[in-house]
Design a protein around this motif. Structure first.
Motif, PDB file in Angstrom:
ATOM      1  N   ILE A  15      -3.323   7.085 -72.976  1.00  0.00           N
ATOM      2  CA  ILE A  15      -2.413   7.561 -71.591  1.00  0.00           C
ATOM      3  C   ILE A  15      -1.974   8.602 -72.001  1.00  0.00           C
ATOM      4  O   ILE A  15      -1.930   9.524 -70.868  1.00  0.00           O
ATOM      5  N   GLU A  16      -1.585   9.128 -73.187  1.00  0.00           N
ATOM      6  CA  GLU A  16      -1.405  10.582 -73.280  1.00  0.00           C
ATOM      7  C   GLU A  16      -2.720  11.289 -73.457  1.00  0.00           C
ATOM      8  O   GLU A  16      -2.042  12.820 -72.420  1.00  0.00           O
ATOM      9  N   GLU A  17      -3.913  11.162 -73.268  1.00  0.00           N
ATOM     10  CA  GLU A  17      -5.124  12.306 -73.005  1.00  0.00           C
ATOM     11  C   GLU A  17      -4.713  12.843 -71.803  1.00  0.00           C
ATOM     12  O   GLU A  17      -5.569  13.765 -70.973  1.00  0.00           O
ATOM     13  N   ILE A  18      -4.416  10.672 -70.883  1.00  0.00           N
ATOM     14  CA  ILE A  18      -5.415  11.593 -69.621  1.00  0.00           C
ATOM     15  C   ILE A  18      -3.882  12.472 -68.854  1.00  0.00           C
ATOM     16  O   ILE A  18      -4.096  13.153 -68.235  1.00  0.00           O
ATOM     17  N   ALA A  19      -2.643  12.073 -69.636  1.00  0.00           N
ATOM     18  CA  ALA A  19      -1.883  13.091 -68.149  1.00  0.00           C
ATOM     19  C   ALA A  19      -1.939  14.275 -68.889  1.00  0.00           C
ATOM     20  O   ALA A  19      -1.743  14.947 -67.786  1.00  0.00           O
ATOM     21  N   THR A  20      -2.404  14.511 -70.186  1.00  0.00           N
ATOM     22  CA  THR A  20      -2.579  15.899 -70.317  1.00  0.00           C
ATOM     23  C   THR A  20      -4.058  16.701 -69.442  1.00  0.00           C
ATOM     24  O   THR A  20      -3.782  17.735 -69.750  1.00  0.00           O
ATOM     25  N   PHE A  21      -4.813  16.118 -69.425  1.00  0.00           N
ATOM     26  CA  PHE A  21      -6.379  16.170 -68.623  1.00  0.00           C
ATOM     27  C   PHE A  21      -5.872  16.437 -67.427  1.00  0.00           C
ATOM     28  O   PHE A  21      -5.833  17.780 -65.984  1.00  0.00           O
ATOM     29  N   TYR A  22      -4.879  15.109 -66.370  1.00  0.00           N
ATOM     30  CA  TYR A  22      -4.448  15.737 -65.023  1.00  0.00           C
ATOM     31  C   TYR A  22      -3.579  16.378 -64.974  1.00  0.00           C
ATOM     32  O   TYR A  22      -3.080  17.431 -63.984  1.00  0.00           O
ATOM     33  N   VAL A  24      -3.477  19.506 -66.362  1.00  0.00           N
ATOM     34  CA  VAL A  24      -4.476  21.025 -66.298  1.00  0.00           C
ATOM     35  C   VAL A  24      -4.539  20.998 -64.772  1.00  0.00           C
ATOM     36  O   VAL A  24      -4.908  22.396 -63.731  1.00  0.00           O
ATOM     37  N   LEU A  25      -4.912  19.672 -64.010  1.00  0.00           N
ATOM     38  CA  LEU A  25      -5.106  19.830 -62.628  1.00  0.00           C
ATOM     39  C   LEU A  25      -4.458  20.200 -61.837  1.00  0.00           C
ATOM     40  O   LEU A  25      -3.940  19.956 -60.192  1.00  0.00           O
ATOM     41  N   GLY A  26      -3.054  20.153 -61.741  1.00  0.00           N
ATOM     42  CA  GLY A  26      -2.203  20.837 -60.732  1.00  0.00           C
ATOM     43  C   GLY A  26      -0.668  18.544 -61.058  1.00  0.00           C
ATOM     44  O   GLY A  26       0.211  19.384 -60.389  1.00  0.00           O
ATOM     45  N   PHE A  27      -1.062  17.800 -61.251  1.00  0.00           N
ATOM     46  CA  PHE A  27      -0.728  16.664 -61.913  1.00  0.00           C
ATOM     47  C   PHE A  27       0.487  16.582 -62.442  1.00  0.00           C
ATOM     48  O   PHE A  27       0.573  17.782 -63.221  1.00  0.00           O
ATOM     49  N   HIS A  28       1.544  16.001 -62.304  1.00  0.00           N
ATOM     50  CA  HIS A  28       3.075  15.807 -63.168  1.00  0.00           C
ATOM     51  C   HIS A  28       3.311  14.162 -63.183  1.00  0.00           C
ATOM     52  O   HIS A  28       2.247  13.742 -62.444  1.00  0.00           O
ATOM     53  N   THR A  29       3.376  14.135 -64.575  1.00  0.00           N
ATOM     54  CA  THR A  29       3.859  12.704 -64.576  1.00  0.00           C
ATOM     55  C   THR A  29       5.701  12.302 -64.110  1.00  0.00           C
ATOM     56  O   THR A  29       6.412  12.604 -64.310  1.00  0.00           O
ATOM     57  N   THR A  30       5.289  11.321 -63.215  1.00  0.00           N
ATOM     58  CA  THR A  30       5.753  10.312 -61.783  1.00  0.00           C
ATOM     59  C   THR A  30       7.059   8.894 -63.214  1.00  0.00           C
ATOM     60  O   THR A  30       8.131   8.758 -63.067  1.00  0.00           O
ATOM     61  N   TYR A  31       6.068   8.016 -63.687  1.00  0.00           N
ATOM     62  CA  TYR A  31       6.689   7.775 -65.041  1.00  0.00           C
ATOM     63  C   TYR A  31       5.862   7.421 -66.027  1.00  0.00           C
ATOM     64  O   TYR A  31       4.755   7.283 -65.910  1.00  0.00           O
ATOM     65  N   GLN A  32       6.743   7.047 -66.906  1.00  0.00           N
ATOM     66  CA  GLN A  32       5.579   7.450 -68.141  1.00  0.00           C
ATOM     67  C   GLN A  32       5.863   5.820 -69.059  1.00  0.00           C
ATOM     68  O   GLN A  32       7.181   5.626 -69.425  1.00  0.00           O
ATOM     69  N   GLN A  33       5.429   4.527 -69.470  1.00  0.00           N
ATOM     70  CA  GLN A  33       5.802   4.339 -70.636  1.00  0.00           C
ATOM     71  C   GLN A  33       5.044   3.054 -72.045  1.00  0.00           C
ATOM     72  O   GLN A  33       3.693   3.836 -71.640  1.00  0.00           O
ATOM     73  N   ARG A  34       5.570   2.902 -72.890  1.00  0.00           N
ATOM     74  CA  ARG A  34       4.616   2.731 -73.745  1.00  0.00           C
ATOM     75  C   ARG A  34       4.840   0.856 -74.009  1.00  0.00           C
ATOM     76  O   ARG A  34       2.931   0.397 -74.594  1.00  0.00           O
ATOM     77  N   LYS A  35       6.141   0.483 -73.979  1.00  0.00           N
ATOM     78  CA  LYS A  35       5.830  -1.352 -73.851  1.00  0.00           C
ATOM     79  C   LYS A  35       6.157  -1.067 -72.702  1.00  0.00           C
ATOM     80  O   LYS A  35       7.043  -0.930 -72.300  1.00  0.00           O
ATOM     81  N   PRO A  36       6.041  -2.663 -72.321  1.00  0.00           N
ATOM     82  CA  PRO A  36       5.081  -4.050 -73.008  1.00  0.00           C
ATOM     83  C   PRO A  36       3.432  -3.402 -73.676  1.00  0.00           C
ATOM     84  O   PRO A  36       2.972  -3.491 -74.045  1.00  0.00           O
ATOM     85  N   ASN A  37       3.375  -2.502 -72.284  1.00  0.00           N
ATOM     86  CA  ASN A  37       2.172  -2.140 -71.734  1.00  0.00           C
ATOM     87  C   ASN A  37       1.588  -0.390 -71.365  1.00  0.00           C
ATOM     88  O   ASN A  37       2.436  -0.083 -70.486  1.00  0.00           O
TER      89      ASN A  37
END
Length: 237
Positions: A15-22, A24-37
């Motif tokens: 998910i870190e690689e995905i967030a970094t790539f997007y 670049v395309l102008g997206f921002h993270t609205t929610y992120q978690q590592r656990k439980p999934n």
């Protein structure tokens, strides 16, 4: 009920690689978690994409895909391309991730479309909203070959079949061929070669583009293809 919203939920290896790539395309993270999934939610204006991480996931074997409808595929492509140039110094045209150029899709009423293939191997298929008057079908030998190749390469992801169609068309030049269509076929063949990790063919096709004689009006009509040729030339270096 009206006003429902569907949000794609797509797999990835990180998910870190995905967030970094997007980003670049102008997206921002609205929610992120590592656990439980591991899970990340991304947004760019009204466009939302969510991703979940799978340990050991192979992006090359992904069947993840979604459709994005927009009124102007060219505007969104240019925004994504600008982000790539700023982050990577070029538009990514081969490997994973990468992005195809907007082209008319014969299998979608001739409407324009392009795809982003992200680090998770997901195909984000950006397609123009249906028009009141759909574009006319391609005419001419080269334009028809290009339309068939785009279905294989950009819609089905079968770059080898797209290459075979284009090579067959280029092997039988005719006096009445439209030079603009010739440029578009050569540029698409160069792009397909990059996807197939064949830089020698990409260089050959771009060299052939350089010697096609175009009038000022033809150069204007071929402007998008010539811009892609420039992006491919940068990618080669």
């Amino acid at each position: 009920m009206a006003n429902e919203v569907a949000v794609p939920l797509l797999p990835c290896a990180s998910i870190e690689e995905i967030a970094t790539f997007y980003q670049v395309l102008g997206f921002h993270t609205t929610y992120q978690q590592r656990k439980p999934n591991p899970y990340v939610a991304l947004q760019r204006e009204d466009l939302q994409l969510h991703f979940f991480e799978i340990a050991g996931f192979d992006p090359e074997k992904s069947y993840g895909s979604c459709l994005v409808l927009t009124s102007d595929t060219g505007e969104l492509y240019r925004a994504f391309a600008a982000g790539m140039r700023a982050a990577y110094g070029k538009v990514l045209v081969s490997g994973t991730p990468r992005m195809t150029r907007p082209r008319a899709r014969r299998n979608h009423d001739g409407l324009s479309g392009f795809s982003v293939i992200d680090p998770g191997g997901n195909w984000i298929r950006v397609t123009q909203n249906a028009a009141a008057d759909p574009p006319s079908a391609p005419t001419g030998r080269l334009a028809k070959a290009l339309a068939n190749a785009v279905v294989q390469g950009d819609s089905r992801g079968d770059a080898r079949q797209a290459a075979r169609i284009l090579d067959s068309a280029l092997a039988h030049a005719e006096a009445g061929d439209d030079p603009v269509a010739l440029v578009e076929v050569l540029v698409y063949r160069a792009e397909v070669a990059m996807v197939l990790h064949d830089p020698a063919t990409t260089a050959e096709m771009l060299a052939r583009v350089d010697v096609v004689a175009l009038s000022p009006d033809e150069a204007r009509r071929a402007a998008a293809a010539l811009e892609t040729a420039a992006d491919l030339a940068v990618a080669l270096t």
